[in-house]
Design a protein around this motif. Structure first.
Motif, short mmCIF file in Angstrom:
data_model
loop_
_atom_site.label_atom_id
_atom_site.label_comp_id
_atom_site.label_asym_id
_atom_site.label_seq_id
_atom_site.Cartn_x
_atom_site.Cartn_y
_atom_site.Cartn_z
N CYS A 7 0.83 -1.20 0.00
CA CYS A 7 0.00 0.00 0.00
C CYS A 7 0.87 1.25 0.00
O CYS A 7 1.97 1.25 0.53
CB CYS A 7 -0.88 0.05 1.25
N SER A 8 0.34 2.29 -0.57
CA SER A 8 0.94 3.61 -0.49
C SER A 8 -0.14 4.56 0.00
O SER A 8 -1.25 4.14 0.33
CB SER A 8 1.49 4.03 -1.86
N ARG A 9 0.15 5.82 0.07
CA ARG A 9 -0.83 6.79 0.56
C ARG A 9 -2.07 6.80 -0.32
O ARG A 9 -2.01 6.50 -1.51
CB ARG A 9 -0.21 8.19 0.63
N ALA A 10 -3.20 7.17 0.25
CA ALA A 10 -4.50 7.11 -0.42
C ALA A 10 -4.54 7.93 -1.69
O ALA A 10 -3.88 8.95 -1.82
CB ALA A 10 -5.59 7.58 0.54
N ARG A 11 -5.35 7.44 -2.61
CA ARG A 11 -5.66 8.21 -3.82
C ARG A 11 -7.14 8.04 -4.10
O ARG A 11 -7.73 6.98 -3.86
CB ARG A 11 -4.81 7.78 -5.00
N GLU A 12 -7.74 9.11 -4.58
CA GLU A 12 -9.16 9.10 -4.93
C GLU A 12 -9.35 8.32 -6.23
O GLU A 12 -8.47 8.30 -7.09
CB GLU A 12 -9.67 10.53 -5.11
N LEU A 13 -10.51 7.70 -6.37
CA LEU A 13 -10.85 6.98 -7.60
C LEU A 13 -11.94 7.74 -8.34
O LEU A 13 -12.80 8.36 -7.72
CB LEU A 13 -11.34 5.58 -7.27
N PRO A 14 -11.93 7.67 -9.67
CA PRO A 14 -13.00 8.32 -10.42
C PRO A 14 -14.32 7.58 -10.22
O PRO A 14 -14.34 6.41 -9.85
CB PRO A 14 -12.52 8.23 -11.87
N ALA A 15 -15.39 8.27 -10.49
CA ALA A 15 -16.72 7.64 -10.41
C ALA A 15 -16.74 6.44 -11.35
O ALA A 15 -16.08 6.43 -12.39
CB ALA A 15 -17.79 8.65 -10.81
N GLY A 16 -17.49 5.43 -10.97
CA GLY A 16 -17.63 4.25 -11.82
C GLY A 16 -16.68 3.11 -11.47
O GLY A 16 -16.58 2.14 -12.21
N ASP A 17 -15.99 3.20 -10.33
CA ASP A 17 -15.15 2.09 -9.90
C ASP A 17 -16.02 0.85 -9.78
O ASP A 17 -17.10 0.90 -9.18
CB ASP A 17 -14.50 2.41 -8.55
N PRO A 18 -15.62 -0.30 -10.38
CA PRO A 18 -16.47 -1.49 -10.35
C PRO A 18 -16.77 -2.01 -8.94
O PRO A 18 -17.76 -2.70 -8.74
CB PRO A 18 -15.70 -2.52 -11.16
N LEU A 19 -15.94 -1.66 -7.97
CA LEU A 19 -16.19 -2.09 -6.59
C LEU A 19 -16.82 -0.97 -5.75
O LEU A 19 -16.91 -1.08 -4.53
CB LEU A 19 -14.89 -2.58 -5.94
N ARG A 20 -17.22 0.10 -6.42
CA ARG A 20 -17.90 1.23 -5.79
C ARG A 20 -17.08 1.88 -4.67
O ARG A 20 -17.62 2.29 -3.64
CB ARG A 20 -19.27 0.81 -5.27
N ARG A 21 -15.78 1.98 -4.90
CA ARG A 21 -14.90 2.61 -3.91
C ARG A 21 -14.66 4.06 -4.30
O ARG A 21 -14.53 4.38 -5.46
CB ARG A 21 -13.56 1.88 -3.84
N ALA A 22 -14.56 4.94 -3.30
CA ALA A 22 -14.24 6.34 -3.54
C ALA A 22 -12.73 6.56 -3.51
O ALA A 22 -12.21 7.48 -4.12
CB ALA A 22 -14.90 7.24 -2.51
N TRP A 23 -12.01 5.71 -2.79
CA TRP A 23 -10.56 5.82 -2.68
C TRP A 23 -9.97 4.45 -2.37
O TRP A 23 -10.69 3.52 -1.97
CB TRP A 23 -10.15 6.85 -1.63
#
Length: 82
Positions: A7-23
């Motif tokens: 793991c590294s420091r958090a990063r935001e994910l764009p809308a539409g992640d198949p696992l519905r994650r925001a980060w």
């Protein structure tokens, strides 16, 4: 041995992640359960991990989360088996 999901420091994910994650990755205020849920995801793993019993999430050279593997299954994403 264990399956080691670095793991590294958090990063935001764009809308539409198949696992519905925001980060994904690591945030200091996260619980172990949150970190596991957000980072286990869908990964391409070699067959040699079939015999592993544990998975780990280290950050900054320090082991943070250890989880017992209860199963593994294949899924098809973008024409790739993972």
């Amino acid at each position: 041995m264990a399956v080691n999901f670095r793991c590294s420091r958090a990063r935001e994910l764009p809308a539409g992640d198949p696992l519905r994650r925001a980060w994904v990755r690591w945030r200091d205020a996260s619980t172990n359960d949150e970190l596991w849920e957000l980072n286990r995801g869908r990964r391409t793993l070699a067959d040699r991990v079939d015999d592993e019993r544990f998975a780990t999430l280290p950050i900054d050279g320090r082991l943070q989360v250890v989880a017992e593997i209860s199963g593994r299954h294949r899924c098809d994403d973008d024409d790739k088996v993972k």
